[in-house]
Write a protein that holds these residues in place. Structure first.
Motif, PDB file in Angstrom:
ATOM      1  N   UNK A 151       0.856  -1.181   0.000  1.00  0.00           N
ATOM      2  CA  UNK A 151       0.000   0.000   0.000  1.00  0.00           C
ATOM      3  C   UNK A 151       0.895   1.234   0.000  1.00  0.00           C
ATOM      4  N   UNK A 152       0.489   2.273  -0.727  1.00  0.00           N
ATOM      5  CA  UNK A 152       1.292   3.495  -0.728  1.00  0.00           C
ATOM      6  C   UNK A 152       1.418   4.070   0.676  1.00  0.00           C
ATOM      7  N   UNK A 153       0.297   4.214   1.363  1.00  0.00           N
ATOM      8  CA  UNK A 153       0.315   4.721   2.731  1.00  0.00           C
ATOM      9  C   UNK A 153       0.263   6.231   2.801  1.00  0.00           C
ATOM     10  N   UNK A 183       3.825  -0.998   3.562  1.00  0.00           N
ATOM     11  CA  UNK A 183       3.554   0.241   2.830  1.00  0.00           C
ATOM     12  C   UNK A 183       4.850   0.781   2.236  1.00  0.00           C
ATOM     13  N   UNK A 184       4.690   1.797   1.393  1.00  0.00           N
ATOM     14  CA  UNK A 184       5.857   2.492   0.860  1.00  0.00           C
ATOM     15  C   UNK A 184       6.315   3.593   1.805  1.00  0.00           C
ATOM     16  N   UNK A 188       4.080   0.683   8.921  1.00  0.00           N
ATOM     17  CA  UNK A 188       4.799  -0.539   8.573  1.00  0.00           C
ATOM     18  C   UNK A 188       5.446  -0.450   7.193  1.00  0.00           C
ATOM     19  N   UNK A 189       6.293   0.567   6.985  1.00  0.00           N
ATOM     20  CA  UNK A 189       6.948   0.719   5.676  1.00  0.00           C
ATOM     21  C   UNK A 189       7.953  -0.397   5.435  1.00  0.00           C
ATOM     22  N   UNK A 190       8.099  -0.777   4.179  1.00  0.00           N
ATOM     23  CA  UNK A 190       8.977  -1.902   3.839  1.00  0.00           C
ATOM     24  C   UNK A 190      10.395  -1.701   4.338  1.00  0.00           C
ATOM     25  N   UNK A 219       2.877   4.453 -11.662  1.00  0.00           N
ATOM     26  CA  UNK A 219       3.774   5.551 -11.988  1.00  0.00           C
ATOM     27  C   UNK A 219       5.182   5.301 -11.508  1.00  0.00           C
ATOM     28  N   UNK A 220       5.817   6.361 -11.022  1.00  0.00           N
ATOM     29  CA  UNK A 220       7.206   6.259 -10.570  1.00  0.00           C
ATOM     30  C   UNK A 220       7.382   5.278  -9.418  1.00  0.00           C
ATOM     31  N   UNK A 221       6.394   5.205  -8.531  1.00  0.00           N
ATOM     32  CA  UNK A 221       6.493   4.258  -7.413  1.00  0.00           C
ATOM     33  C   UNK A 221       6.597   2.824  -7.919  1.00  0.00           C
ATOM     34  N   UNK A 222       5.877   2.551  -9.009  1.00  0.00           N
ATOM     35  CA  UNK A 222       5.933   1.198  -9.579  1.00  0.00           C
ATOM     36  C   UNK A 222       7.307   0.932 -10.179  1.00  0.00           C
ATOM     37  N   UNK A 223       7.767   1.854 -11.012  1.00  0.00           N
ATOM     38  CA  UNK A 223       9.022   1.636 -11.736  1.00  0.00           C
ATOM     39  C   UNK A 223      10.235   1.649 -10.820  1.00  0.00           C
TER      40      UNK A 223
END
Length: 283
Positions: A151-153, A183-184, A188-190, A219-223
């Motif tokens: 999840x982006x968060x 989350x990103x 609980x961020x990775x 978008x950029x988060x994916x790439x």
């Protein structure tokens, strides 16, 4: 009232999106879908990301933010305006949208209403994630295979709507003991839990990890982020990013039929709340 006589157009829908420099066409496709579904409405796009707006401007594409679009639509003279919140969860972007709409309602003679964010209702959220989990898990037949939902968060713990993210995370883990979440840049961020997460997966006997990005568009988060996480996991497991259900190589939630259904239903409900009754032949 003399000023109201200038409001001589009936209905408009404004799709309020974050925007993307990579997957902008996904929002354009959504606009076409909404135009087909609501044929007696004019449909407009608004984007909240200034970075996206500046990028589009450099590409000679003119788009505006929600306040600018509402000013234009009000000036054009629409009596009823629905702002459709194209945000996954009802968190900070959705709250900002509400403030803009409420501000316009304080002086505009138009009737302006906004929809829920996409995953606001418990039933919609439950049904969506149950269906998504079934679809992406079809090929994960062994208990050594796991789903990691990312999840982006949201960066602040006091953000309105944060419970919707918590529910999504807990529900996904409750569906299957081989589902994991992080989350990103939220809770609980990775980057903070990756060692504990990998240890737990190893203790659970996991050998293969499928990453499911819970991003509306890739978008950029994916790439950047998703591939960095995949690379990090690959030192311990066989890892991949899901391509299930997507027509393209990137995975976008906005492509999924259930997301589109919720957006359409939310718009219809907002029209009803605005006092507009209709039957199936109207839209």
């Amino acid at each position: 009232m003399k000023r109201y006589r200038h409001y001589d157009k009936t209905r408009a829908i404004v799709l309020s999106c974050f925007g993307s420099v990579i997957e902008q066409e996904k929002y354009l496709d959504l606009k076409v879908l909404i135009e087909k579904e609501f044929q007696d409405c004019d449909v407009f796009l608004a984007f909240s990301s200034r970075m996206v707006l500046k990028y589009l401007q450099k590409q000679k594409q003119e788009f505006k933010n929600l306040a600018q679009v509402l000013a234009d639509v009000d000036m054009l003279g629409y009596k009823h305006i629905i702002v459709s919140s194209i945000n996954i969860f009802p968190t900070d972007e959705h709250e900002y949208l509400k403030k803009i709409v409420n501000g316009f309602n304080s002086f505009s003679y138009a009737n302006i209403n906004y929809t829920n964010a996409i995953l606001t209702k418990t039933k919609d959220t439950t049904d969506f994630f149950k269906d998504l989990n079934t679809q992406v898990s079809k090929n994960l037949l062994e208990k050594t295979c796991a789903n990691l939902y990312i999840i982006h968060g949201t960066p602040k713990l006091d953000t309105a709507g944060i419970d919707s993210i918590s529910y999504a995370s807990e529900f996904l883990k409750a569906l299957d003991d081989t589902n994991y979440t992080c989350s990103l840049e939220g809770t609980f961020p990775y980057y903070a839990i990756k060692d504990a997460l990998k240890t737990k997966m190893q203790n659970d006997g996991i050998k293969n990890v499928q990453i499911i990005p819970l991003l509306l568009v890739s978008g950029n988060h994916y790439l950047k982020d998703m591939f960095e996480i995949k690379e990090d996991l690959s030192h311990t497991f066989k890892s991949s990013i899901t391509k299930s259900l997507s027509k393209n190589k990137e995975f976008n939630l906005i492509e999924l039929p259930k997301i589109k259904e919720i957006i359409i239903t939310n718009i219809k409900e907002a029209f009803i709340m605005s006092g507009i009754s209709f039957n199936k032949s109207t839209f």
